[in-house]
Design a protein around this motif. Structure first.
Motif, PDB file in Angstrom:
ATOM      1  N   ILE A   1       0.862  -1.181   0.000  1.00 25.36           N
ATOM      2  CA  ILE A   1       0.000   0.000   0.000  1.00 25.36           C
ATOM      3  C   ILE A   1       0.900   1.232   0.000  1.00 25.36           C
ATOM      4  CG2 ILE A   1      -1.781   1.320   1.202  1.00 25.36           C
ATOM      5  CD1 ILE A   1      -2.745  -1.267   2.456  1.00 25.36           C
ATOM      6  N   SER A   2       0.748   2.060  -1.009  1.00 30.00           N
ATOM      7  CA  SER A   2       1.517   3.304  -1.122  1.00 30.00           C
ATOM      8  C   SER A   2       0.598   4.467  -0.769  1.00 30.00           C
ATOM      9  CB  SER A   2       2.049   3.479  -2.553  1.00 30.00           C
ATOM     10  OG  SER A   2       2.882   2.401  -2.917  1.00 30.00           O
ATOM     11  N   LYS A   3       0.934   5.179   0.287  1.00 30.70           N
ATOM     12  CA  LYS A   3       0.095   6.300   0.742  1.00 30.70           C
ATOM     13  C   LYS A   3       0.255   7.493  -0.203  1.00 30.70           C
ATOM     14  CE  LYS A   3      -0.479   9.333   4.773  1.00 30.70           C
ATOM     15  NZ  LYS A   3       0.022  10.554   4.112  1.00 30.70           N
ATOM     16  N   LEU A   4      -0.878   8.078  -0.596  1.00 28.64           N
ATOM     17  CA  LEU A   4      -0.849   9.280  -1.415  1.00 28.64           C
ATOM     18  C   LEU A   4      -0.337  10.459  -0.597  1.00 28.64           C
ATOM     19  CD1 LEU A   4      -4.290   8.725  -3.157  1.00 28.64           C
ATOM     20  CD2 LEU A   4      -2.052   8.636  -4.288  1.00 28.64           C
ATOM     21  N   ARG A   5       0.158  11.454  -1.289  1.00 26.55           N
ATOM     22  CA  ARG A   5       0.855  12.568  -0.631  1.00 26.55           C
ATOM     23  C   ARG A   5      -0.090  13.432   0.210  1.00 26.55           C
ATOM     24  NH1 ARG A   5      -0.081  17.599  -3.001  1.00 26.55           N
ATOM     25  NH2 ARG A   5      -0.804  17.621  -5.175  1.00 26.55           N
ATOM     26  N   GLN A   6       0.515  14.282   1.036  1.00 27.80           N
ATOM     27  CA  GLN A   6      -0.239  15.287   1.782  1.00 27.80           C
ATOM     28  C   GLN A   6      -0.850  16.298   0.800  1.00 27.80           C
ATOM     29  OE1 GLN A   6       3.209  16.599   3.876  1.00 27.80           O
ATOM     30  NE2 GLN A   6       3.618  14.470   4.404  1.00 27.80           N
ATOM     31  N   PHE A   7      -1.963  16.888   1.208  1.00 27.70           N
ATOM     32  CA  PHE A   7      -2.707  17.731   0.260  1.00 27.70           C
ATOM     33  C   PHE A   7      -3.176  19.042   0.882  1.00 27.70           C
ATOM     34  CE2 PHE A   7      -5.389  14.393   2.107  1.00 27.70           C
ATOM     35  CZ  PHE A   7      -6.461  15.107   2.643  1.00 27.70           C
ATOM     36  N   HIS A   8      -2.429  19.553   1.843  1.00 37.58           N
ATOM     37  CA  HIS A   8      -2.865  20.746   2.567  1.00 37.58           C
ATOM     38  C   HIS A   8      -3.052  21.965   1.667  1.00 37.58           C
ATOM     39  CE1 HIS A   8       1.356  21.900   2.183  1.00 37.58           C
ATOM     40  NE2 HIS A   8       0.987  23.106   2.528  1.00 37.58           N
ATOM     41  N   ASP A   9      -2.336  21.999   0.535  1.00 35.10           N
ATOM     42  CA  ASP A   9      -2.415  23.170  -0.350  1.00 35.10           C
ATOM     43  C   ASP A   9      -3.027  22.840  -1.704  1.00 35.10           C
ATOM     44  OD1 ASP A   9      -0.343  21.642  -1.359  1.00 35.10           O
ATOM     45  OD2 ASP A   9       1.018  23.335  -1.673  1.00 35.10           O
ATOM     46  N   HIS A  10      -3.668  21.690  -1.818  1.00 36.27           N
ATOM     47  CA  HIS A  10      -4.323  21.333  -3.073  1.00 36.27           C
ATOM     48  C   HIS A  10      -5.599  22.167  -3.214  1.00 36.27           C
ATOM     49  CE1 HIS A  10      -6.267  19.014  -6.235  1.00 36.27           C
ATOM     50  NE2 HIS A  10      -5.147  18.315  -6.393  1.00 36.27           N
ATOM     51  N   PRO A  11      -5.903  22.688  -4.405  1.00 36.42           N
ATOM     52  CA  PRO A  11      -7.119  23.479  -4.554  1.00 36.42           C
ATOM     53  C   PRO A  11      -8.388  22.727  -4.170  1.00 36.42           C
ATOM     54  CG  PRO A  11      -6.020  23.134  -6.683  1.00 36.42           C
ATOM     55  CD  PRO A  11      -5.083  22.678  -5.627  1.00 36.42           C
ATOM     56  N   GLY A  12      -8.397  21.400  -4.305  1.00 33.56           N
ATOM     57  CA  GLY A  12      -9.569  20.627  -3.922  1.00 33.56           C
ATOM     58  C   GLY A  12      -9.793  20.563  -2.429  1.00 33.56           C
ATOM     59  N   PHE A  13      -8.806  20.931  -1.638  1.00 33.27           N
ATOM     60  CA  PHE A  13      -8.943  21.045  -0.190  1.00 33.27           C
ATOM     61  C   PHE A  13      -9.137  22.497   0.231  1.00 33.27           C
ATOM     62  CE2 PHE A  13      -6.870  21.293   4.105  1.00 33.27           C
ATOM     63  CZ  PHE A  13      -7.789  20.525   4.800  1.00 33.27           C
ATOM     64  N   VAL A  14      -8.362  23.393  -0.359  1.00 28.63           N
ATOM     65  CA  VAL A  14      -8.390  24.806   0.008  1.00 28.63           C
ATOM     66  C   VAL A  14      -9.708  25.461  -0.400  1.00 28.63           C
ATOM     67  CG1 VAL A  14      -7.328  27.053  -0.462  1.00 28.63           C
ATOM     68  CG2 VAL A  14      -5.881  25.050  -0.027  1.00 28.63           C
ATOM     69  N   GLU A  15     -10.151  25.235  -1.625  1.00 31.86           N
ATOM     70  CA  GLU A  15     -11.323  25.954  -2.126  1.00 31.86           C
ATOM     71  C   GLU A  15     -12.618  25.590  -1.406  1.00 31.86           C
ATOM     72  OE1 GLU A  15     -11.153  25.496  -6.352  1.00 31.86           O
ATOM     73  OE2 GLU A  15      -9.299  26.669  -6.510  1.00 31.86           O
ATOM     74  N   PRO A  16     -12.886  24.316  -1.073  1.00 26.16           N
ATOM     75  CA  PRO A  16     -14.085  24.046  -0.259  1.00 26.16           C
ATOM     76  C   PRO A  16     -14.059  24.749   1.096  1.00 26.16           C
ATOM     77  CG  PRO A  16     -13.361  22.042  -1.331  1.00 26.16           C
ATOM     78  CD  PRO A  16     -12.286  23.059  -1.572  1.00 26.16           C
ATOM     79  N   HIS A  17     -12.889  24.818   1.730  1.00 25.64           N
ATOM     80  CA  HIS A  17     -12.796  25.554   2.988  1.00 25.64           C
ATOM     81  C   HIS A  17     -13.084  27.034   2.767  1.00 25.64           C
ATOM     82  CE1 HIS A  17     -11.660  22.767   6.136  1.00 25.64           C
ATOM     83  NE2 HIS A  17     -10.719  22.224   5.392  1.00 25.64           N
ATOM     84  N   ALA A  18     -12.553  27.607   1.692  1.00 22.95           N
ATOM     85  CA  ALA A  18     -12.792  29.027   1.416  1.00 22.95           C
ATOM     86  C   ALA A  18     -14.271  29.290   1.146  1.00 22.95           C
ATOM     87  CB  ALA A  18     -11.941  29.478   0.226  1.00 22.95           C
ATOM     88  N   GLU A  19     -14.918  28.422   0.383  1.00 25.36           N
ATOM     89  CA  GLU A  19     -16.355  28.572   0.132  1.00 25.36           C
ATOM     90  C   GLU A  19     -17.132  28.528   1.445  1.00 25.36           C
ATOM     91  OE1 GLU A  19     -17.904  25.808  -2.703  1.00 25.36           O
ATOM     92  OE2 GLU A  19     -16.315  26.207  -4.173  1.00 25.36           O
ATOM     93  N   ALA A  20     -16.728  27.639   2.338  1.00 20.90           N
ATOM     94  CA  ALA A  20     -17.423  27.503   3.610  1.00 20.90           C
ATOM     95  C   ALA A  20     -17.238  28.743   4.480  1.00 20.90           C
ATOM     96  CB  ALA A  20     -16.920  26.265   4.346  1.00 20.90           C
ATOM     97  N   VAL A  21     -16.055  29.349   4.435  1.00 20.52           N
ATOM     98  CA  VAL A  21     -15.834  30.595   5.182  1.00 20.52           C
ATOM     99  C   VAL A  21     -16.737  31.696   4.647  1.00 20.52           C
ATOM    100  CG1 VAL A  21     -14.158  32.435   5.666  1.00 20.52           C
ATOM    101  CG2 VAL A  21     -13.490  30.031   5.931  1.00 20.52           C
ATOM    102  N   ARG A  22     -16.821  31.809   3.326  1.00 17.87           N
ATOM    103  CA  ARG A  22     -17.699  32.828   2.743  1.00 17.87           C
ATOM    104  C   ARG A  22     -19.156  32.606   3.153  1.00 17.87           C
ATOM    105  NH1 ARG A  22     -14.289  32.009  -1.833  1.00 17.87           N
ATOM    106  NH2 ARG A  22     -15.847  30.662  -2.834  1.00 17.87           N
TER     107      ARG A  22
END
Length: 343
Positions: free
Chosen positions: A139-160
């Protein structure tokens, strides 16, 4: 490397009252935490009928990812295994072996580097494969994604969206408060050759989310869910203490955004929707809690894109400047010497 399966890796949670204490004992196994302390923590779960929402959130995410894979022609069967409660990862790996899986890609429900949020998943994989035996799939773990747009943009939409629920006449005295799970200071500082990944990545995510939330309000990064003996220092300030400080400075309203999390599991809804909300009410602060990504379409697409990155079909997508790793250095992110119980 040819991959023939996908596995969702998560923390796990109880799904009925009788599960709660065995689950908590799994979480703290090897740490010497007494049942008396776990009984206190169990009350958080009993407040919600002994059910943590995280397992259902994993089911929902897995179903959404399977649909995304089908839409984009990714023929990987999907599995799910947990660290602390059923389906346990070792059982999942055994099923994968029986199904003929040889090389799987693993997606962990944590965006950040650090011991509990990244390295411990590598340890979980190793322990599960050892328990299954020599024919256990890789099992190869996928990378960290703290700055991926698919993580950042949903959080930004939720803040708005959360900002939109507050009184616009008090916008000048409104502040955004980003939260994440606190960790012991010893763990935050002693991160080996990769440095303080957890805290630095959290700061970068906060900056990226704030920049995309479309508002010029000030913001802070604070911590929640502290546990363990009071004499052991953890990352501060705690969100409740910070709300006190903001009220003293004349802040009238806050948006609390849990950027440290991918879904509204129990620590989010207990610590923020109950404890922090009660603090804000006592202080007379307007309070809005932003949602987590959950099964937001952009987040689900991100999981598929991370898989395609590893398959060589998608460029490496990131918004920040900090490094991430497909395979971390072996001596990175050691655990704290005396981690405490969960909250």
């Amino acid at each position: 490397m040819v991959y023939d399966a996908f596995v969702l890796l998560s923390f796990g949670g109880p799904e009925k009252p009788d599960d709660v204490m065995p689950f908590l004992r799994n979480v703290v196994r090897g740490r010497g935490v007494p049942d008396e302390r776990l009984a206190e923590v169990s009350e958080h779960y009993m407040h919600f009928g002994g059910v943590s929402p995280i397992n259902q959130q994993c089911r929902d995410l897995l179903a959404a990812v399977e649909g995304e894979f089908a839409t984009h022609g990714i023929g990987l069967p999907a599995y799910w295994g947990n660290r602390n409660w059923y389906p346990m990862l070792a059982d999942t790996v055994a099923q994968m072996r029986d199904d003929g899986v040889e090389n799987a890609l693993g997606f962990a429900t944590s965006a950040y580097g650090g011991y509990s949020s990244c390295k411990q998943y590598w340890e979980d994989i190793a322990a599960a494969r050892k328990a299954v035996g020599p024919k256990a799939p890789l099992i190869s773990k996928l990378r960290q994604f703290h700055d991926h747009p698919g993580f950042v943009e949903p959080h930004a939409e939720a803040v708005r969206a959360a900002l939109g629920t507050l009184d616009p006449a008090r916008r000048a005295t409104t502040r955004i408060v980003f939260t994440a799970h606190s960790i012991p200071m010893s763990m935050a500082r002693n991160a080996g050759p990769t440095g303080g990944r957890y805290t630095s990545q959290m700061e970068e995510t906060a900056r990226l989310v704030h920049a995309r939330a479309g508002d010029d309000l000030g913001y802070d990064v604070v911590w929640q869910s502290r546990s363990g003996p009071p004499q052991v220092p953890w990352l501060e300030p705690d969100v409740n203490d910070h709300l006190e400080a903001l009220a003293e400075k004349g802040v009238t309203d806050v948006v609390v955004s849990p950027i440290g999390f991918v879904s509204d599991h129990l620590e989010v809804i207990w610590d923020l929707d109950n404890e922090a909300k009660e603090t804000a009410d006592r202080l007379g602060l307007g309070y809005a809690r932003a949602a987590t990504p959950g099964v937001h379409p952009k987040f689900v697409s991100m999981v598929r894109e991370l898989v395609q990155e590893r398959l060589g079909d998608q460029p490496h997508t990131k918004l920040g400047t900090l490094p991430t790793w497909d395979v971390c250095p072996t001596n990175c992110c050691p655990p704290a010497k005396r981690p405490g119980a969960p909250e």
